[in-house]
Scaffold this motif. Structure first.
Motif, PDB file in Angstrom:
ATOM      1  N   ILE A   1      39.220 -54.820   6.820  1.00 19.77           N
ATOM      2  CA  ILE A   1      39.036 -53.918   5.691  1.00 19.77           C
ATOM      3  C   ILE A   1      37.575 -53.501   5.668  1.00 19.77           C
ATOM      4  O   ILE A   1      36.684 -54.353   5.541  1.00 19.77           O
ATOM      5  N   CYS A   2      37.291 -52.202   5.819  1.00 13.54           N
ATOM      6  CA  CYS A   2      35.899 -51.760   5.770  1.00 13.54           C
ATOM      7  C   CYS A   2      35.766 -50.546   4.859  1.00 13.54           C
ATOM      8  O   CYS A   2      36.646 -49.685   4.821  1.00 13.54           O
ATOM      9  N   TYR A   3      34.659 -50.511   4.135  1.00 13.62           N
ATOM     10  CA  TYR A   3      34.461 -49.450   3.147  1.00 13.62           C
ATOM     11  C   TYR A   3      33.008 -49.411   2.702  1.00 13.62           C
ATOM     12  O   TYR A   3      32.280 -50.404   2.792  1.00 13.62           O
TER      13      TYR A   3
ATOM     14  N   ASN B   1      38.874 -51.812  -3.306  1.00  8.14           N
ATOM     15  CA  ASN B   1      38.753 -52.650  -2.115  1.00  8.14           C
ATOM     16  C   ASN B   1      38.168 -54.009  -2.473  1.00  8.14           C
ATOM     17  O   ASN B   1      38.549 -55.031  -1.881  1.00  8.14           O
ATOM     18  N   ASP B   2      37.248 -54.040  -3.417  1.00  5.89           N
ATOM     19  CA  ASP B   2      36.748 -55.322  -3.911  1.00  5.89           C
ATOM     20  C   ASP B   2      37.888 -56.126  -4.525  1.00  5.89           C
ATOM     21  O   ASP B   2      38.007 -57.338  -4.314  1.00  5.89           O
TER      22      ASP B   2
ATOM     23  N   ARG C   1      40.050 -57.635  -1.855  1.00  3.27           N
ATOM     24  CA  ARG C   1      39.432 -58.837  -1.297  1.00  3.27           C
ATOM     25  C   ARG C   1      39.668 -60.040  -2.199  1.00  3.27           C
ATOM     26  O   ARG C   1      40.035 -61.136  -1.733  1.00  3.27           O
TER      27      ARG C   1
ATOM     28  N   PHE D   1      42.582 -61.702   7.148  1.00  4.83           N
ATOM     29  CA  PHE D   1      41.793 -60.553   6.726  1.00  4.83           C
ATOM     30  C   PHE D   1      40.309 -60.790   6.983  1.00  4.83           C
ATOM     31  O   PHE D   1      39.784 -61.881   6.748  1.00  4.83           O
ATOM     32  N   THR D   2      39.644 -59.721   7.482  1.00  4.12           N
ATOM     33  CA  THR D   2      38.186 -59.690   7.622  1.00  4.12           C
ATOM     34  C   THR D   2      37.687 -58.509   6.811  1.00  4.12           C
ATOM     35  O   THR D   2      38.356 -57.475   6.735  1.00  4.12           O
ATOM     36  N   TYR D   3      36.497 -58.651   6.211  1.00  6.87           N
ATOM     37  CA  TYR D   3      35.983 -57.596   5.328  1.00  6.87           C
ATOM     38  C   TYR D   3      34.588 -57.181   5.767  1.00  6.87           C
ATOM     39  O   TYR D   3      33.761 -58.004   6.161  1.00  6.87           O
ATOM     40  N   LYS D   4      34.338 -55.876   5.696  1.00  7.39           N
ATOM     41  CA  LYS D   4      33.013 -55.341   5.974  1.00  7.39           C
ATOM     42  C   LYS D   4      32.699 -54.279   4.930  1.00  7.39           C
ATOM     43  O   LYS D   4      33.262 -53.175   4.949  1.00  7.39           O
ATOM     44  N   ALA D   5      31.805 -54.622   4.003  1.00 10.18           N
ATOM     45  CA  ALA D   5      31.364 -53.680   2.984  1.00 10.18           C
ATOM     46  C   ALA D   5      30.019 -53.099   3.411  1.00 10.18           C
ATOM     47  O   ALA D   5      29.079 -53.852   3.679  1.00 10.18           O
TER      48      ALA D   5
END
Length: 333
Positions: free
Chosen positions: A264-266, A276-277, A280, A291-295
């Motif tokens: 998930i990137c945004y 998106n937060d 998460r 899941f991996t996250y990139k803000a």
């Protein structure tokens, strides 16, 4: 129809090419299939010399709007992808699929605002496009494209990366639920709570008490009208009610079903960043470890920083950095 700028993909990079109208003249291989009687154009970008080398598919689902894939500008063309593909080409054959009933190659100066294709006879978006500009049409069509491509001798079926940006993220997430061929999903700049929520949040940001504007409030009236007539396919004002309704179904419903690796990137200045937060927070609550996250702090929908006036600073281009981080993630997962 709302003029939804938050779901645009901005193409800035130009390259020099011959003035021909064949995809091969622009460095792509061009394939076609028939889906429900419609001709579907498929472009594949491969590393020079590796066209016949077995590699997995990296399928990019672009955002909204009826744009041609190849937009010519004299002896130049706007990039088909919003990022340079060189790094990804080392490991993948990169695929993109046309919008329905939108020509593949068009002179940019004949296009409307935001490179939108308009029928020269009517000056409007083709009705054939609007009739097919639906979530499930794209999902089922793209699954059929995947099935076709995986039969080609140069495709390695052991891995399939699906990346979607903006509206494309919703399409990609539902494909990943319906097709067990997808091994990795990249969900970029999507709105996990659905399109209408992103529209409302965008309008809330422009409301002011001093001039008594109530843009956000008007969206609830619009949404009520859509819900009460959700199958309406009238495109007089842009997107049909059915398109708006289907893309407003929260994509979190698809994402939470997935067990494959998901990135998930945004940008944190995107209108959909709060959602998106929330995604998460909810996936952490469910203990979803896939899941991996990139803000991207301070960046907007297309990963540009904002100026002091709150407008995108197009002088600072981050798409290539984002794509390189996608590649790194696919290697790690």
């Amino acid at each position: 129809m709302k003029n939804i700028f938050y779901i645009l993909t901005i193409f800035l990079t130009t390259q020099v090419f011959a003035q021909e109208n064949k995809a091969e003249d622009f460095g792509f291989r061009h394939f076609q299939i028939i889906y429900k009687g419609d001709t579907v154009d498929i472009l594949i970008k491969s590393k020079n010399g590796d066209e016949l080398k077995r590699k997995p598919i990296f399928l990019f689902c672009q955002g909204s709007l009826p744009q041609p894939l190849i937009k010519k500008n004299g002896d130049k063309t706007y990039s088909v992808f919003p990022f340079k593909t060189d790094s990804l080409e080392i490991d993948y054959h990169i695929v993109i699929i046309s919008k329905p009933f939108i020509p593949l190659v068009v002179e940019a100066n004949t296009l409307g605002h935001n490179f939108v294709y308009e029928d020269p006879k009517t000056g409007k978006t083709p009705k054939e496009y609007s009739d097919r500009n639906l979530l499930d049409y794209y999902v089922e069509r793209n699954i059929q494209v995947i099935d076709y491509l995986e039969k080609l001798h140069f495709i390695d079926n052991s891995k399939l990366v699906l990346a979607g940006h903006s509206e494309g993220s919703t399409i990609a997430s539902k494909i990943a639920v319906k097709s067990n061929k997808v091994t990795h999903l990249i969900y970029a700049s999507g709105c996990p709570l659905g399109r209408i929520m992103a529209v409302i949040n965008q309008d809330r940001a422009t409301e002011t008490d001093s001039d008594n504007t109530r843009y956000g409030e008007s969206e609830f009236d619009y949404w009520e009208q859509v819900v009460n007539d959700k199958s309406n396919m009238d495109d007089t004002n842009g997107d049909t009610n059915k398109a708006t309704y289907d893309f407003s179904i929260p994509s979190i419903k698809y994402l939470e079903k997935l067990k494959i690796p998901v990135l998930i990137c945004y940008g944190t200045k995107d209108w959909s960043a709060p959602y998106n937060d929330y995604l998460r927070v909810e996936m952490l609550r469910q203990k979803k470890t896939n899941f991996t996250y990139k803000a991207y702090i301070g960046l907007e929908h297309n990963f540009f920083p904002l100026t002091t006036t709150g407008q995108p600073n197009y002088d600072i281009f981050n798409w290539d950095k984002v794509a390189n981080e996608w590649l790194k993630w696919t290697k790690q997962k």
